[in-house]
Design a protein around this motif. Structure first.
Motif, PDB file in Angstrom:
ATOM      1  N   ILE A 113      74.321 107.694  66.797  1.00 57.41           N
ATOM      2  CA  ILE A 113      73.881 106.808  66.140  1.00 57.41           C
ATOM      3  C   ILE A 113      74.049 106.318  64.757  1.00 57.41           C
ATOM      4  CG2 ILE A 113      72.006 104.473  66.471  1.00 57.41           C
ATOM      5  CD1 ILE A 113      71.262 105.493  69.084  1.00 57.41           C
ATOM      6  N   LYS A 114      73.023 107.443  64.005  1.00 58.70           N
ATOM      7  CA  LYS A 114      72.848 107.665  62.704  1.00 58.70           C
ATOM      8  C   LYS A 114      74.232 107.871  62.059  1.00 58.70           C
ATOM      9  CE  LYS A 114      68.308 107.822  63.231  1.00 58.70           C
ATOM     10  NZ  LYS A 114      66.731 108.778  63.097  1.00 58.70           N
ATOM     11  N   ARG A 115      75.256 109.039  62.708  1.00 58.22           N
ATOM     12  CA  ARG A 115      76.175 108.987  62.032  1.00 58.22           C
ATOM     13  C   ARG A 115      78.004 108.875  62.214  1.00 58.22           C
ATOM     14  NH1 ARG A 115      74.357 113.910  58.499  1.00 58.22           N
ATOM     15  NH2 ARG A 115      72.414 113.762  58.421  1.00 58.22           N
ATOM     16  N   PHE A 116      77.395 109.290  63.500  1.00 59.75           N
ATOM     17  CA  PHE A 116      79.106 109.305  63.679  1.00 59.75           C
ATOM     18  C   PHE A 116      79.730 107.497  64.128  1.00 59.75           C
ATOM     19  CE2 PHE A 116      82.361 109.837  67.680  1.00 59.75           C
ATOM     20  CZ  PHE A 116      83.600 110.086  66.985  1.00 59.75           C
ATOM     21  N   ARG A 117      78.973 106.816  64.517  1.00 61.93           N
ATOM     22  CA  ARG A 117      79.128 105.530  64.774  1.00 61.93           C
ATOM     23  C   ARG A 117      79.586 105.257  63.003  1.00 61.93           C
ATOM     24  NH1 ARG A 117      78.806 103.917  70.442  1.00 61.93           N
ATOM     25  NH2 ARG A 117      79.977 101.856  69.376  1.00 61.93           N
ATOM     26  N   VAL A 118      78.907 105.367  62.299  1.00 65.02           N
ATOM     27  CA  VAL A 118      78.741 105.133  61.153  1.00 65.02           C
ATOM     28  C   VAL A 118      80.343 104.983  60.591  1.00 65.02           C
ATOM     29  CG1 VAL A 118      78.089 104.647  58.650  1.00 65.02           C
ATOM     30  CG2 VAL A 118      76.736 104.989  60.595  1.00 65.02           C
ATOM     31  N   ASP A 119      80.913 105.638  60.650  1.00 61.24           N
ATOM     32  CA  ASP A 119      82.582 106.088  59.742  1.00 61.24           C
ATOM     33  C   ASP A 119      83.201 105.882  60.702  1.00 61.24           C
ATOM     34  OD1 ASP A 119      80.721 106.760  57.395  1.00 61.24           O
ATOM     35  OD2 ASP A 119      80.684 109.033  58.208  1.00 61.24           O
ATOM     36  N   TYR A 120      83.411 106.082  61.980  1.00 67.21           N
ATOM     37  CA  TYR A 120      84.419 105.987  63.160  1.00 67.21           C
ATOM     38  C   TYR A 120      84.821 104.447  62.905  1.00 67.21           C
ATOM     39  CZ  TYR A 120      87.525 107.164  66.944  1.00 67.21           C
ATOM     40  OH  TYR A 120      88.187 107.969  67.874  1.00 67.21           O
ATOM     41  N   ARG A 121      85.918 104.108  63.143  1.00 70.40           N
ATOM     42  CA  ARG A 121      86.545 103.168  62.965  1.00 70.40           C
ATOM     43  C   ARG A 121      87.703 102.715  63.778  1.00 70.40           C
ATOM     44  NH1 ARG A 121      82.876 102.907  60.598  1.00 70.40           N
ATOM     45  NH2 ARG A 121      82.528 101.912  57.885  1.00 70.40           N
ATOM     46  N   GLU A 122      88.461 103.382  65.065  1.00 71.43           N
ATOM     47  CA  GLU A 122      89.165 103.371  66.059  1.00 71.43           C
ATOM     48  C   GLU A 122      88.818 102.518  66.790  1.00 71.43           C
ATOM     49  OE1 GLU A 122      92.171 104.195  66.377  1.00 71.43           O
ATOM     50  OE2 GLU A 122      91.803 105.829  65.149  1.00 71.43           O
ATOM     51  N   GLU A 123      88.914 101.019  66.398  1.00 66.09           N
ATOM     52  CA  GLU A 123      88.600  99.443  66.992  1.00 66.09           C
ATOM     53  C   GLU A 123      88.815 100.205  68.511  1.00 66.09           C
ATOM     54  OE1 GLU A 123      86.025  97.194  67.311  1.00 66.09           O
ATOM     55  OE2 GLU A 123      86.739  97.283  65.533  1.00 66.09           O
ATOM     56  N   ARG A 124      90.355 100.124  69.242  1.00 64.74           N
ATOM     57  CA  ARG A 124      90.387 100.334  70.580  1.00 64.74           C
ATOM     58  C   ARG A 124      90.064 101.602  71.210  1.00 64.74           C
ATOM     59  NH1 ARG A 124      96.405 100.187  70.527  1.00 64.74           N
ATOM     60  NH2 ARG A 124      96.348  97.742  70.456  1.00 64.74           N
ATOM     61  N   VAL A 125      89.309 102.493  70.926  1.00 65.19           N
ATOM     62  CA  VAL A 125      88.723 103.006  71.435  1.00 65.19           C
ATOM     63  C   VAL A 125      87.205 102.705  71.548  1.00 65.19           C
ATOM     64  CG1 VAL A 125      87.547 105.852  71.149  1.00 65.19           C
ATOM     65  CG2 VAL A 125      90.487 105.377  70.513  1.00 65.19           C
ATOM     66  N   LEU A 126      86.776 102.541  70.421  1.00 59.44           N
ATOM     67  CA  LEU A 126      85.143 101.703  70.434  1.00 59.44           C
ATOM     68  C   LEU A 126      84.777 100.500  71.648  1.00 59.44           C
ATOM     69  CD1 LEU A 126      84.387 101.471  66.535  1.00 59.44           C
ATOM     70  CD2 LEU A 126      83.309 103.631  68.277  1.00 59.44           C
ATOM     71  N   SER A 127      86.549  99.791  72.033  1.00 56.81           N
ATOM     72  CA  SER A 127      86.118  98.852  72.698  1.00 56.81           C
ATOM     73  C   SER A 127      86.540  99.199  73.637  1.00 56.81           C
ATOM     74  CB  SER A 127      87.498  98.354  72.572  1.00 56.81           C
ATOM     75  OG  SER A 127      87.160  96.789  72.832  1.00 56.81           O
ATOM     76  N   ALA A 128      87.001 100.398  74.339  1.00 56.52           N
ATOM     77  CA  ALA A 128      86.784 101.272  75.733  1.00 56.52           C
ATOM     78  C   ALA A 128      85.293 101.636  75.926  1.00 56.52           C
ATOM     79  CB  ALA A 128      87.920 102.256  75.329  1.00 56.52           C
ATOM     80  N   VAL A 129      84.838 102.109  74.823  1.00 57.52           N
ATOM     81  CA  VAL A 129      83.289 103.165  75.433  1.00 57.52           C
ATOM     82  C   VAL A 129      82.590 101.757  76.058  1.00 57.52           C
ATOM     83  CG1 VAL A 129      81.399 103.822  74.085  1.00 57.52           C
ATOM     84  CG2 VAL A 129      84.517 104.767  73.415  1.00 57.52           C
ATOM     85  N   GLU A 130      82.455 100.598  75.021  1.00 55.20           N
ATOM     86  CA  GLU A 130      82.033  99.049  75.343  1.00 55.20           C
ATOM     87  C   GLU A 130      82.258  98.965  76.842  1.00 55.20           C
ATOM     88  OE1 GLU A 130      80.496  94.871  73.525  1.00 55.20           O
ATOM     89  OE2 GLU A 130      82.303  95.800  72.360  1.00 55.20           O
TER      90      GLU A 130
END
Length: 314
Positions: A113-130
């Motif tokens: 939450i505090k480090r990784f998600r702040v910098d990670y920008r792969e929208e397609r991957v983040l959407s899959a996680v959601e």
């Protein structure tokens, strides 16, 4: 001898759903608002004297791609967390030698939450996680590859399928919506999920549908009116042939006006519109400097610019 096909395109939170609710449904919240790219969906709207909706779900291949992207996310997260742990351990050893206080170690969840998600920008991957998180109840996955038809009070039923917290939203690929609205006679509207759809198959389906459009409305909030990167995405999303006209819509105009604290309402409205026009001209010049040859650029540049507030209309 065919329907006029109108495409609605723009970034998530550009106000596409509010625009269509105001334009077609007298401001009634007929189409739920998309909160994130993954909760948006492709919706085809047309006329029928017998209202109904057909909801199409992702198939198993689509979901396998989502699962693979979740695995990529977990691998990247673990790699980053382990690297961070090694650094912290080395620093704490050094602090121990110097009799300094040891550095606090993050748990994996805290690090995410505090480090990784702040910098990670792969929208397609983040959407899959959601989407995977939203489909935490495995019972919805048994509907992959199927469709469901809604009749009667469609509005109340739609929330289960395309609202941000809908039970089936995570597995919806696209929606066909037929409504008893005389304004839609002879017209079909394609409401797209937003630019750069994070779900590959749905993004491809959107591009196929846009190929059939005669005219496209490009919506962009006046608070950040058509930045160059957004225009680039639009150029890549729109077909170079087939679209006869592009109309640029500066949405959420009331937000732009309230940002300006000086002058009366009419003066602020005029200043906001002038600022948007200057931004549009500047960003189009930036795009042309890159030497794009896509004919859609000329159509965007020649477009009428309309400035609207769906909220104020209601």
């Amino acid at each position: 001898n065919r329907k006029l096909v109108i495409g609605i395109i723009g970034a998530v939170k550009a106000g596409k759903s509010s625009f269509l609710n105001a334009l077609l449904f007298d401001g009634e919240q007929y189409l739920p608002k998309a909160i994130t790219p993954s909760t948006a969906t492709l919706t085809k709207i047309s006329y029928s004297d017998t209202p109904k909706a057909v909801i199409h779900f992702f198939d198993k291949d689509d979901w396998n791609q989502i699962e693979r992207n979740v695995e990529i996310y977990e691998e990247k997260l673990n790699e980053a967390y382990n690297k961070n742990e090694r650094k912290n351990n080395e620093r704490n050893k050094s602090n121990e030698i110097r009799n300094n206080q040891p550095r606090k170690m993050f748990s994996r969840d805290e690090f995410e939450i505090k480090r990784f998600r702040v910098d990670y920008r792969e929208e397609r991957v983040l959407s899959a996680v959601e989407l995977k998180k939203m489909a935490s109840s495995k019972s919805v996955l048994k509907y992959l590859g199927e469709y469901v038809e809604l009749k009667g009070d469609i509005i109340s039923q739609l929330n289960d399928y395309i609202a941000a917290n809908g039970k089936f939203t995570s597995i919806v690929k696209n929606v066909e919506l037929m409504v008893d609205n005389k304004n839609l006679r002879g017209i079909e509207i394609i409401d797209t999920p937003g630019l750069c759809d994070p779900v590959v198959s749905r993004g491809q389906k959107t591009k196929e549908e846009l190929h059939n459009c005669d005219v496209v409305f490009l919506l962009s909030s006046v608070c950040e009116f058509l930045p160059a990167d957004t225009i680039n995405l639009m150029i890549n999303s729109l077909p170079s042939a087939g679209v006869d006209e592009v109309i640029v819509v500066g949405s959420r105009f009331d937000d732009g006006i309230t940002d300006d604290k000086g002058g009366n309402f009419l003066e602020k409205a005029k200043k906001t519109k002038i600022a948007c026009e200057k931004t549009f001209t500047k960003n189009m010049e930036i795009i042309k400097e890159f030497g794009h040859s896509n004919p859609i650029i000329a159509k965007i540049e020649k477009s009428n610019r309309l400035y609207i507030s769906s909220t104020c209309y209601v």
